[in-house]
Design an enzyme around this catalytic site. Structure first.
Site, PDB file in Angstrom:
ATOM      1  N   CYS A   1       3.475   1.943   0.518  1.00  0.00           N
ATOM      2  CA  CYS A   1       2.255   2.729   0.320  1.00  0.00           C
ATOM      3  C   CYS A   1       2.625   3.944  -0.517  1.00  0.00           C
ATOM      4  O   CYS A   1       3.797   4.214  -0.762  1.00  0.00           O
ATOM      5  CB  CYS A   1       1.630   3.119   1.656  1.00  0.00           C
ATOM      6  SG  CYS A   1       2.767   3.889   2.818  1.00  0.00           S
ATOM      7  N   HIS A   2       1.617   4.659  -0.986  1.00  0.00           N
ATOM      8  CA  HIS A   2       1.844   5.779  -1.896  1.00  0.00           C
ATOM      9  C   HIS A   2       1.053   7.005  -1.452  1.00  0.00           C
ATOM     10  O   HIS A   2       0.081   6.885  -0.701  1.00  0.00           O
ATOM     11  CB  HIS A   2       1.357   5.438  -3.312  1.00  0.00           C
ATOM     12  CG  HIS A   2       1.843   4.146  -3.863  1.00  0.00           C
ATOM     13  ND1 HIS A   2       3.126   3.946  -4.311  1.00  0.00           N
ATOM     14  CD2 HIS A   2       1.201   2.959  -4.067  1.00  0.00           C
ATOM     15  CE1 HIS A   2       3.260   2.705  -4.774  1.00  0.00           C
ATOM     16  NE2 HIS A   2       2.100   2.087  -4.617  1.00  0.00           N
TER      17      HIS A   2
ATOM     18  N   ARG B   1      13.389   3.501  -7.152  1.00  0.00           N
ATOM     19  CA  ARG B   1      12.544   2.433  -7.703  1.00  0.00           C
ATOM     20  C   ARG B   1      12.822   2.237  -9.181  1.00  0.00           C
ATOM     21  O   ARG B   1      12.825   3.204  -9.951  1.00  0.00           O
ATOM     22  CB  ARG B   1      11.073   2.790  -7.503  1.00  0.00           C
ATOM     23  CG  ARG B   1      10.145   1.592  -7.719  1.00  0.00           C
ATOM     24  CD  ARG B   1       8.733   1.949  -7.334  1.00  0.00           C
ATOM     25  NE  ARG B   1       7.877   0.787  -7.216  1.00  0.00           N
ATOM     26  CZ  ARG B   1       6.574   0.808  -7.468  1.00  0.00           C
ATOM     27  NH1 ARG B   1       5.982   1.932  -7.837  1.00  0.00           N
ATOM     28  NH2 ARG B   1       5.848  -0.284  -7.337  1.00  0.00           N
TER      29      ARG B   1
ATOM     30  N   ASP C   1       0.104  -1.226   0.290  1.00  0.00           N
ATOM     31  CA  ASP C   1      -0.032  -0.738  -1.097  1.00  0.00           C
ATOM     32  C   ASP C   1      -1.176   0.270  -1.229  1.00  0.00           C
ATOM     33  O   ASP C   1      -1.641   0.546  -2.333  1.00  0.00           O
ATOM     34  CB  ASP C   1      -0.194  -1.869  -2.115  1.00  0.00           C
ATOM     35  CG  ASP C   1       0.041  -1.385  -3.543  1.00  0.00           C
ATOM     36  OD1 ASP C   1       0.806  -0.424  -3.738  1.00  0.00           O
ATOM     37  OD2 ASP C   1      -0.580  -1.937  -4.470  1.00  0.00           O
TER      38      ASP C   1
ATOM     39  N   TYR D   1      10.358  -3.636  -9.520  1.00  0.00           N
ATOM     40  CA  TYR D   1       9.005  -4.148  -9.766  1.00  0.00           C
ATOM     41  C   TYR D   1       8.974  -4.755 -11.164  1.00  0.00           C
ATOM     42  O   TYR D   1       9.227  -4.061 -12.146  1.00  0.00           O
ATOM     43  CB  TYR D   1       8.001  -2.997  -9.650  1.00  0.00           C
ATOM     44  CG  TYR D   1       6.537  -3.422  -9.654  1.00  0.00           C
ATOM     45  CD1 TYR D   1       6.137  -4.704  -9.312  1.00  0.00           C
ATOM     46  CD2 TYR D   1       5.531  -2.505  -9.984  1.00  0.00           C
ATOM     47  CE1 TYR D   1       4.809  -5.078  -9.303  1.00  0.00           C
ATOM     48  CE2 TYR D   1       4.186  -2.867  -9.965  1.00  0.00           C
ATOM     49  CZ  TYR D   1       3.831  -4.155  -9.631  1.00  0.00           C
ATOM     50  OH  TYR D   1       2.503  -4.529  -9.620  1.00  0.00           O
TER      51      TYR D   1
ATOM     52  N   ASN E   1      -4.613   1.179  -9.799  1.00  0.00           N
ATOM     53  CA  ASN E   1      -4.973   0.326 -10.947  1.00  0.00           C
ATOM     54  C   ASN E   1      -5.809  -0.891 -10.613  1.00  0.00           C
ATOM     55  O   ASN E   1      -5.810  -1.844 -11.376  1.00  0.00           O
ATOM     56  CB  ASN E   1      -3.711  -0.144 -11.695  1.00  0.00           C
ATOM     57  CG  ASN E   1      -2.966   1.015 -12.296  1.00  0.00           C
ATOM     58  OD1 ASN E   1      -3.547   1.817 -13.000  1.00  0.00           O
ATOM     59  ND2 ASN E   1      -1.694   1.128 -11.983  1.00  0.00           N
TER      60      ASN E   1
ATOM     61  N   HIS F   1       6.137  -7.165  -4.393  1.00  0.00           N
ATOM     62  CA  HIS F   1       5.006  -8.079  -4.593  1.00  0.00           C
ATOM     63  C   HIS F   1       5.436  -9.473  -5.097  1.00  0.00           C
ATOM     64  O   HIS F   1       4.808 -10.041  -6.002  1.00  0.00           O
ATOM     65  CB  HIS F   1       3.986  -7.456  -5.559  1.00  0.00           C
ATOM     66  CG  HIS F   1       3.723  -5.988  -5.314  1.00  0.00           C
ATOM     67  ND1 HIS F   1       3.809  -5.410  -4.058  1.00  0.00           N
ATOM     68  CD2 HIS F   1       3.415  -4.966  -6.163  1.00  0.00           C
ATOM     69  CE1 HIS F   1       3.552  -4.109  -4.163  1.00  0.00           C
ATOM     70  NE2 HIS F   1       3.318  -3.823  -5.415  1.00  0.00           N
TER      71      HIS F   1
ATOM     72  N   TYR G   1      -1.679   6.219 -16.226  1.00  0.00           N
ATOM     73  CA  TYR G   1      -3.015   6.261 -15.616  1.00  0.00           C
ATOM     74  C   TYR G   1      -3.116   7.534 -14.799  1.00  0.00           C
ATOM     75  O   TYR G   1      -2.100   8.127 -14.429  1.00  0.00           O
ATOM     76  CB  TYR G   1      -3.257   5.039 -14.715  1.00  0.00           C
ATOM     77  CG  TYR G   1      -2.313   4.957 -13.522  1.00  0.00           C
ATOM     78  CD1 TYR G   1      -2.582   5.637 -12.336  1.00  0.00           C
ATOM     79  CD2 TYR G   1      -1.140   4.212 -13.589  1.00  0.00           C
ATOM     80  CE1 TYR G   1      -1.698   5.584 -11.254  1.00  0.00           C
ATOM     81  CE2 TYR G   1      -0.262   4.158 -12.510  1.00  0.00           C
ATOM     82  CZ  TYR G   1      -0.552   4.842 -11.352  1.00  0.00           C
ATOM     83  OH  TYR G   1       0.318   4.801 -10.284  1.00  0.00           O
TER      84      TYR G   1
HETATM   85  C1  0GY Z   1       2.021  -0.755  -6.832  1.00  0.00           C
HETATM   86  C2  0GY Z   1       1.475  -1.384  -8.023  1.00  0.00           C
HETATM   87  C3  0GY Z   1       1.111  -0.794  -9.192  1.00  0.00           C
HETATM   88  C4  0GY Z   1       1.395   0.551  -9.571  1.00  0.00           C
HETATM   89  C5  0GY Z   1       2.535   1.212  -9.330  1.00  0.00           C
HETATM   90  O1  0GY Z   1       3.917   3.030  -9.426  1.00  0.00           O
HETATM   91  C6  0GY Z   1       2.865   2.545  -9.824  1.00  0.00           C
HETATM   92  O2  0GY Z   1       2.107   3.116 -10.599  1.00  0.00           O
HETATM   93  O3  0GY Z   1       3.480   0.640  -8.609  1.00  0.00           O
HETATM   94  C7  0GY Z   1       0.400  -1.626 -10.182  1.00  0.00           C
HETATM   95  O4  0GY Z   1      -0.360  -1.067 -10.992  1.00  0.00           O
HETATM   96  O5  0GY Z   1       0.578  -2.866 -10.169  1.00  0.00           O
HETATM   97  O6  0GY Z   1       2.921  -1.286  -6.202  1.00  0.00           O
HETATM   98  O7  0GY Z   1       1.581   0.323  -6.480  1.00  0.00           O
END
Ligand code: 0GY
Length: 305
Positions: free
Chosen positions: A33-34, A125, A258, A158, A263, A182, A50
């Protein structure tokens, strides 16, 4: 006026998610999560691709409690670049209930890594998704990996499925454990037993310390959001892929929401329904315990075991 205008078309996260029908086991960890800003206090990075809507640590902790998670792993998002202060602020406010994954630049000092470790960071990351970041030289990533290795951290990676063949040799040479975000973003319209996903499963087999997040059905689905059809149907087209990974690698899988779902422009998931995806991909209580409790505890809270 807002300090930052979010990217047009960006969907806001679901303010009132439903209560999951699936009751999470005691000690469950939301392992992906963020936090976003708030931008007025933690400005978004100038190099971001973004601008999100704000999503604060208080809102994250409220979601954690509403869904029934005990702990969280807060992953640095690209909109904050390598400024980890919002993520670290969340870790420090969590009372030990959050660990973090940071973004670091090459040349990061040992003192900086030590300070992040003390705050609860346990991973770095490496993001290879072209729409999210400008490509970093692989030597830079190797430099970072070598600096974090003494701390027992791992690298969360990722990438898109199409980029795995080109990255495979480099990733296998990284001198710390890997955690793939993912499921390496499979094309779920293809056969989960076919060569494309087979190449990903082979990658997971190549080292015993490669972990996989069986996350983001809302991002991977081609069929769209689940309907509330009486059995709170999961994202059915993603299920065979995630279940395949859980069944072959039950001790190396993680799951997370997540939230707040960066996005997404198609649909914004109801996080309660997302939690209801879990029993479809981990069909026994034993598998669910490993996925949600034992595995993330081993990776992020090993001292508590
Ligand atoms: C996720 C997926 C996305 C974005 C990011 O760090 C990020 O901006 O990971 C995505 O846009 O697929 O895991 O949060």
């Amino acid at each position: 006026m807002a300090a930052f205008e979010k990217t047009p078309g960006w969907l806001d996260w679901c303010a009132e998610p439903s209560r999951p029908a699936f009751r999470l086991p005691e000690g469950a960890v939301d392992a992906h999560c963020h936090v976003f800003g708030p931008g007025a206090r933690f400005p978004y990075a100038p190099e971001r691709k973004y601008t999100p809507c704000d999503a604060s640590k208080e809102q994250l902790f409220a979601l954690r409690d509403r869904l029934g998670f005990t702990r969280s792993v807060v992953v640095q998002a690209t909109c904050h670049g390598a400024d980890n202060t919002a993520m670290v602020d969340a870790l420090r406010a969590s009372g030990g209930r959050a660990r973090g994954v940071a973004t670091l630049r090459p040349g990061v000092s040992d003192a900086e890594v030590a300070e992040l470790h003390a705050a609860g960071v346990r991973g770095v990351r490496f993001n290879f998704v072209k729409r999210l970041v400008d490509a970093a030289p692989l030597e830079d990533l190797r430099d970072v990996a070598e600096r974090i290795a003494p701390y027992g951290w791992h690298a969360v990676v990722y990438f898109e499925a199409a980029d795995l063949p080109g990255l495979r040799d480099f990733l296998l040479s990284v001198p710390v454990p890997l955690v793939v975000d993912h499921m390496g973003r499979p094309d779920v319209t293809r056969d989960p037993e076919g060569p494309a996903f087979g190449a990903f499963l082979d990658f997971l087999r190549a080292r015993p310390d490669i972990w996989c997040k069986v996350t983001c059905p809302e991002r991977l689905t081609a069929a769209g959001p689940p309907a509330l059809d009486g059995e709170r149907a999961a994202y059915r087209d993603v299920v065979p892929f995630a279940r395949r990974v859980v069944e072959e690698f039950p001790d190396r899988v993680l799951w997370g929401t997540d939230w707040p779902h960066p996005n997404l422009t198609g649909h914004m998931p109801d996080d309660g329904l997302l939690v209801d995806f879990v029993p479809h991909i981990a069909p026994t209580a034993e598998l669910r315990h490993r996925l949600l409790v034992a595995n993330p505890a081993r990776l992020y809270w090993p001292e508590a075991r």
